[in-house]
Design a protein around this motif. Structure first.
Motif, mmCIF file in Angstrom:
data_model
loop_
_atom_site.group_PDB
_atom_site.id
_atom_site.type_symbol
_atom_site.label_atom_id
_atom_site.label_comp_id
_atom_site.label_asym_id
_atom_site.label_seq_id
_atom_site.Cartn_x
_atom_site.Cartn_y
_atom_site.Cartn_z
ATOM 1 N N THR A 1 0.831 -1.206 0.000
ATOM 2 C CA THR A 1 0.000 0.000 0.000
ATOM 3 C C THR A 1 0.863 1.252 0.000
ATOM 4 O O THR A 1 0.609 2.205 -0.749
ATOM 5 C CB THR A 1 -0.929 0.017 1.230
ATOM 6 N N TYR A 2 1.895 1.238 0.843
ATOM 7 C CA TYR A 2 2.804 2.379 0.930
ATOM 8 C C TYR A 2 3.506 2.613 -0.406
ATOM 9 O O TYR A 2 3.618 3.755 -0.873
ATOM 10 C CB TYR A 2 3.830 2.117 2.038
ATOM 11 N N THR A 3 3.979 1.545 -1.048
ATOM 12 C CA THR A 3 4.695 1.661 -2.319
ATOM 13 C C THR A 3 3.788 2.197 -3.420
ATOM 14 O O THR A 3 4.185 3.070 -4.196
ATOM 15 C CB THR A 3 5.280 0.299 -2.741
ATOM 16 N N VAL B 1 2.180 6.512 -7.039
ATOM 17 C CA VAL B 1 1.109 7.359 -7.592
ATOM 18 C C VAL B 1 1.428 8.828 -7.362
ATOM 19 O O VAL B 1 1.260 9.673 -8.256
ATOM 20 C CB VAL B 1 -0.264 6.991 -6.980
ATOM 21 N N LEU B 2 1.912 9.155 -6.156
ATOM 22 C CA LEU B 2 2.279 10.536 -5.838
ATOM 23 C C LEU B 2 3.417 11.010 -6.745
ATOM 24 O O LEU B 2 3.361 12.122 -7.305
ATOM 25 C CB LEU B 2 2.701 10.643 -4.372
ATOM 26 N N PRO C 1 2.477 3.595 -14.274
ATOM 27 C CA PRO C 1 1.144 2.977 -14.256
ATOM 28 C C PRO C 1 1.195 1.451 -14.312
ATOM 29 O O PRO C 1 0.439 0.774 -13.600
ATOM 30 C CB PRO C 1 0.467 3.564 -15.505
ATOM 31 N N LYS C 2 2.100 0.930 -15.135
ATOM 32 C CA LYS C 2 2.234 -0.529 -15.250
ATOM 33 C C LYS C 2 2.768 -1.128 -13.950
ATOM 34 O O LYS C 2 2.307 -2.189 -13.495
ATOM 35 C CB LYS C 2 3.170 -0.857 -16.420
ATOM 36 N N MET C 3 3.748 -0.453 -13.331
ATOM 37 C CA MET C 3 4.297 -0.954 -12.065
ATOM 38 C C MET C 3 3.240 -0.975 -10.972
ATOM 39 O O MET C 3 3.154 -1.920 -10.189
ATOM 40 C CB MET C 3 5.486 -0.095 -11.634
ATOM 41 N N VAL C 4 2.439 0.081 -10.908
ATOM 42 C CA VAL C 4 1.384 0.152 -9.894
ATOM 43 C C VAL C 4 0.408 -1.009 -10.056
ATOM 44 O O VAL C 4 0.017 -1.665 -9.084
ATOM 45 C CB VAL C 4 0.640 1.502 -9.975
#
Length: 318
Positions: free
Chosen positions: A25-27, A32-33, A79-82
């Protein structure tokens, strides 16, 4: 995700981003930020320089090109990593994986060379101010900007050829957050050292050489700054050099370390490798607008004018 071996090698890859559940969640929130800051910052830089005709000079052309590269890099990766981190793993077609690898390498190479040209630009401006307009012309800058992607695409074409030669008879799971050449080589069944030697050679020649050029340029700038009698002038030059070298270090050192060591036979843990390449790819695009643009008086004034709804001044006649 169960780590199983696959016997159907060249059809798809499974990206498995090695991040613990407690950090997920933190990552994701951090990525995103970083992406939003990078997106807004770089778009704003491109918009401001495009709208203000007085900023259509060599230095600002370089800055807007850097913003465009950073925007493309962030959008290609984050975006892909998220999505991969959120769902623990993602299946990626073989061709799409090779394409992402190729694009990321090209963007990294373009940024590396562009940072070197930007350092040379500042070197000429500080050390040879009277000759600046004759050396750093718009024509020369546009030639550099046009040649950069062509050169990068040609240099990295062999990686596509080599990647297509790899056989994945044991597994097709990449313990990584995106498609990356060195990781493909490490999980493949090919033992030929040429695959990683090529990577190390390209990184040493086209990664270390621009970095050395950047340091030499800024060293000469600092020497010139020491001759300035004004303490405010010295302080400004030192502050600029320090911040520029900081973002250069954040871009170069993680990437150079992660690309050169595998070719030299040094194996890194998946966590260390992931961290270094992610830092080298996603942090500089967030910092570059602040370091190269928002500290610049002309760009700051242009941003304030846009926010206040004022029109930009027309281009001055020469």
């Amino acid at each position: 995700l169960t780590m199983v071996n696959h016997s159907t090698p060249e059809t798809e890859f499974v990206l498995h981003c090695v991040i613990g559940p407690e950090q997920r969640t933190y990552t994701i929130a951090l990525l995103v930020l970083i992406y939003l800051v990078s997106l807004i910052g770089n778009l704003l830089v491109i918009l401001v320089i495009q709208m203000n005709h007085r900023l259509h000079s060599p230095m600002y052309i370089f800055i807007s090109t850097l913003a465009l590269i950073d925007l493309a890099n962030s959008t290609t990766l984050i975006p892909k990593m998220v999505a991969d981190i959120q769902f623990e793993a993602a299946v990626v077609p073989y061709g799409a994986c090779i394409l992402q690898m190729y694009i990321v390498y090209n963007l990294e190479q373009m940024e590396s060379l562009l940072l070197a040209f930007m350092a040379l630009d500042r070197y000429v401006a500080v050390v040879y101010p009277l000759r600046y307009n004759s050396i750093i012309t718009k024509k020369n800058v546009y030639i550099v900007v046009i040649v950069l992607p062509v050169f990068a695409f040609l240099v990295h074409s062999p990686f596509v050829v080599f990647a297509s030669e790899l056989s994945f008879c044991r597994t097709n799971i990449l313990p990584y957050c995106f498609c990356e050449y060195a990781t493909m080589v490490q999980i493949s069944c090919n033992n030929d050292p040429k695959y990683l030697t090529l990577l190390s050679m390209v990184v040493i020649v086209l990664g270390l050489c621009p970095l050395v050029l950047i340091f030499l340029s800024y060293t000469r700038i600092v020497v010139a700054a020491l001759k300035i009698s004004s303490s405010d002038g010295k302080s400004k030059v030192f502050s600029t050099c320090f911040t520029h070298l900081l973002v250069v270090g954040l871009f170069y050192f993680p990437l150079l370390t992660s690309y050169i060591l595998p070719g030299a036979g040094v194996k890194l843990s998946a966590e260390a490798y992931n961290t270094m390449v992610i830092v080298g790819n996603v942090v500089p695009p967030m910092l570059n607008p602040v370091i190269y643009s928002f500290r610049n008086k002309e760009i700051k004034n242009s941003i304030f004018k846009i926010l206040r709804g004022k029109r930009m001044a027309p281009e001055a006649t020469e």
